[in-house]
Design an enzyme around this catalytic site. Structure first.
Site, PDB file in Angstrom:
ATOM      1  N   GLU A 276      10.992  12.677  -0.535  1.00  0.00           N
ATOM      2  CA  GLU A 276      11.675  12.632  -1.825  1.00  0.00           C
ATOM      3  C   GLU A 276      12.572  13.853  -1.969  1.00  0.00           C
ATOM      4  O   GLU A 276      12.253  14.924  -1.438  1.00  0.00           O
ATOM      5  CB  GLU A 276      10.635  12.607  -2.949  1.00  0.00           C
ATOM      6  CG  GLU A 276       9.690  11.430  -2.831  1.00  0.00           C
ATOM      7  CD  GLU A 276       8.436  11.579  -3.671  1.00  0.00           C
ATOM      8  OE1 GLU A 276       8.234  12.664  -4.239  1.00  0.00           O
ATOM      9  OE2 GLU A 276       7.660  10.627  -3.734  1.00  0.00           O
TER      10      GLU A 276
ATOM     11  N   ASP B 143       1.304   7.979  -3.263  1.00  0.00           N
ATOM     12  CA  ASP B 143       0.955   6.558  -3.184  1.00  0.00           C
ATOM     13  C   ASP B 143       0.170   6.230  -1.926  1.00  0.00           C
ATOM     14  O   ASP B 143      -0.704   5.357  -1.949  1.00  0.00           O
ATOM     15  CB  ASP B 143       2.217   5.698  -3.216  1.00  0.00           C
ATOM     16  CG  ASP B 143       2.913   5.743  -4.559  1.00  0.00           C
ATOM     17  OD1 ASP B 143       2.230   5.940  -5.582  1.00  0.00           O
ATOM     18  OD2 ASP B 143       4.141   5.589  -4.591  1.00  0.00           O
TER      19      ASP B 143
END
Length: 536
Positions: A147, A163
């Protein structure tokens, strides 16, 4: 202070935690930042790279093509329509490919093995991969993501296990000064260490997802595993209740800002509600007791609004519950990593993810940045960045820092000639001292270095007493728990480092006397920290 925010899109299946700047500074860094994706994975499949996210100037959602141009998604439909092909051909094993990311962009860099990732569009935006969901087209695909936010205040780049954990990778940024910062490297055989530790625990075993051909695709984070029916939905409930009730008879102090210790709030539990007051006695925040799901997702009862009071307290509470320190503490956040993941039942996912990192840093949950334990690199004036897909098996990747996997059985010899690592009196009881002693070939000096990073003798493991992380913490013999952070050791030159503490196995003062008690200490790679381990 930079805070995590969620990159929200319509029908996004999983929220992305990225870093953003609150106040833009003068434009720094190139208009297009080169980010190199290196492949040291050891896998032969074609790699594909997708750069998806938001144009921060316009708010448009889209992707970045191979030339570094942001392209907005076309209108979608219901049912969702296929998105344009956003794939960039990635590197073969041993190679590297550089993508260009325009300044003013926030999102994800996906990397997949063997197949391009399928994306689809609705009238509201792009549908992200959600391999934990039934029927998702990526369920049988091996992929992962990093990210990033790149804006006028610099680059923030992180690996993420919020996640799931699937593809081991490190992230790096090089600034105008030439200095490079790197995080996200795994200890030798770290991916397998995570998989083995979770598989060995009946509660977490089903969160390890394996494809029909035997490939382990991913380990699901607890919230995703629970949502998919692979982990008890109430796993943490008993601990949460105990922690919440601890403050019915005593106060909890929350100091949410590391740079402003004078800002503090006092919490007390009444019934199932934890109420916070400021120094004037005014009530400023109220939290009902959260569920396991609330803790895994740092949401629901622990929702953190983007303000300066409720949000920071909520972040701190979620971090404390995820790490298992709430209830045992009087002040949060607890910043001693040696106290993390010791609650009952334990958050095994958080523990083994952090233990598998050479620097102990990871993004195992959304607010792992509380106390700066996140796997994030930042530079206010970046010139380039890297994402390195590191080995799936033995070894560490991404530019050094740790040696290959060490395995073998025999004596562990010291930098002091003729002296060995020794279990006092050959006693296998928990808590037995580990010391320096004249090499004698007995079982008290017969150690096995396993692929999980443990060092074992007499059926027990070399363990840092009381999960200590400070200089001088003693080592001892204790029952083995695969992946446990205070029992993990990584070869670093001739030294052996514990990633959770960042300290090395040390012979105090490089003494030569029999019985010199072994400890951990800041790593200097000197004679006091030189050890010859079987198989090294």
């Amino acid at each position: 202070m930079h805070q995590l925010r969620k990159w929200l899109t319509a029908l996004v299946a999983g929220a992305v935690c990225v870093m953003g700047a609150a106040t833009p500074a003068a434009a720094l860094g190139p208009d297009r930042l080169p980010i190199t994706v290196g492949n040291q994975s050891g896998r032969s499949e074609q790699v594909f790279v997708h750069v998806l996210g938001t144009n921060l100037a316009t708010g448009q959602l889209g992707w970045v093509d191979g030339g570094g141009t942001f392209r907005a998604w076309p209108a979608g439909s219901n049912p969702p329509s296929p998105a344009p092909d956003s794939a960039i051909a990635g590197p073969a094993n041993g190679g590297a490919v550089t993508v260009q990311v325009p300044r003013g962009f926030s999102g994800r860099i996906y990397f997949s093995f063997g197949q391009k990732l399928p994306f689809s569009l609705t009238p509201g935006g792009v549908v992200q991969p959600a391999p934990w969901a039934a029927g998702d087209p990526t369920r049988d695909m091996l992929f992962d993501w990093s990210e990033l936010t790149y804006n006028d205040s610099g680059l923030w780049l992180n690996s993420s296990q919020v996640d799931m954990f699937a593809v081991p990778h490190s992230v790096s940024v090089t600034g105008a000064s030439g200095a490079t910062r790197t995080t996200g490297k795994l200890v030798p055989n770290g991916r397998q260490q995570i998989i083995d530790a979770l598989r060995a625990d009946p509660a977490f075993a089903r969160s390890v997802v394996t494809r029909a051909d035997g490939t382990v695709l991913r380990v699901l984070a607890p919230g995703k595993a629970a949502g998919a029916g692979l982990l008890s939905a109430t796993y943490l409930d008993s601990y949460i209740a105990s922690a919440w009730n601890a403050y019915t008879t005593r106060a909890l102090t929350v100091q949410p800002f590391g740079d402003r210790p004078e800002v503090r709030y006092t919490g007390r539990t009444s019934g199932t509600t934890l109420r916070f007051t400021d120094p004037s006695g005014r009530e400023v925040a109220v939290f009902p007791r959260p569920s396991s799901s609330d803790v895994w997702g740092c949401d629901g009862a622990l929702h953190a609004p983007n303000d300066q009071v409720v949000g920071p307290i909520a972040r701190t509470l979620c971090a404390a519950l995820f790490r298992g320190t709430l209830g045992a503490s009087s002040t949060e956040p607890v910043l001693d990593a040696g106290q993390f993941y010791r609650s009952t039942p334990p958050n095994l996912y958080g523990r083994v993810i952090h233990a598998a990192m050479t620097d102990g840093r990871a993004y195992a949950f959304a607010f792992d940045d509380v106390g700066a334990f996140e796997s994030l690199v930042h530079d206010g004036d970046p010139r380039s960045a890297r994402i390195d897909l590191t080995p799936f098996g033995a070894g560490t990747g991404g530019g050094g820092g740790g040696g290959g996997a060490t395995t073998g059985t025999g004596a562990v010899t010291s930098g002091v000639a003729g002296k060995c690592l020794d279990v006092a009196s050959a006693n296998s009881a928990n808590g037995t001292a580990v010391q320096l002693w004249e090499c004698n070939g007995t079982n008290a000096q017969r150690w096995t270095f396993g692929t999980d990073g443990s060092l074992r003798a007499l059926g027990k493991c070399l363990d840092i007493a009381d999960w200590g992380t400070a200089n001088g913490a003693k080592v001892q013999l204790w029952d083995c728990a695969s992946g446990q952070s205070n029992q993990t050791w990584v070869r670093d030159g001739s030294s052996y480092r514990n990633p959770a503490s960042g300290k090395c196995l040390d012979n105090p003062a490089n003494g030569s006397a029999n019985g010199n008690r072994i400890q951990i200490w800041t790593c200097y790679n000197n004679d006091a920290q030189r050890w010859s381990v079987p198989g090294a």
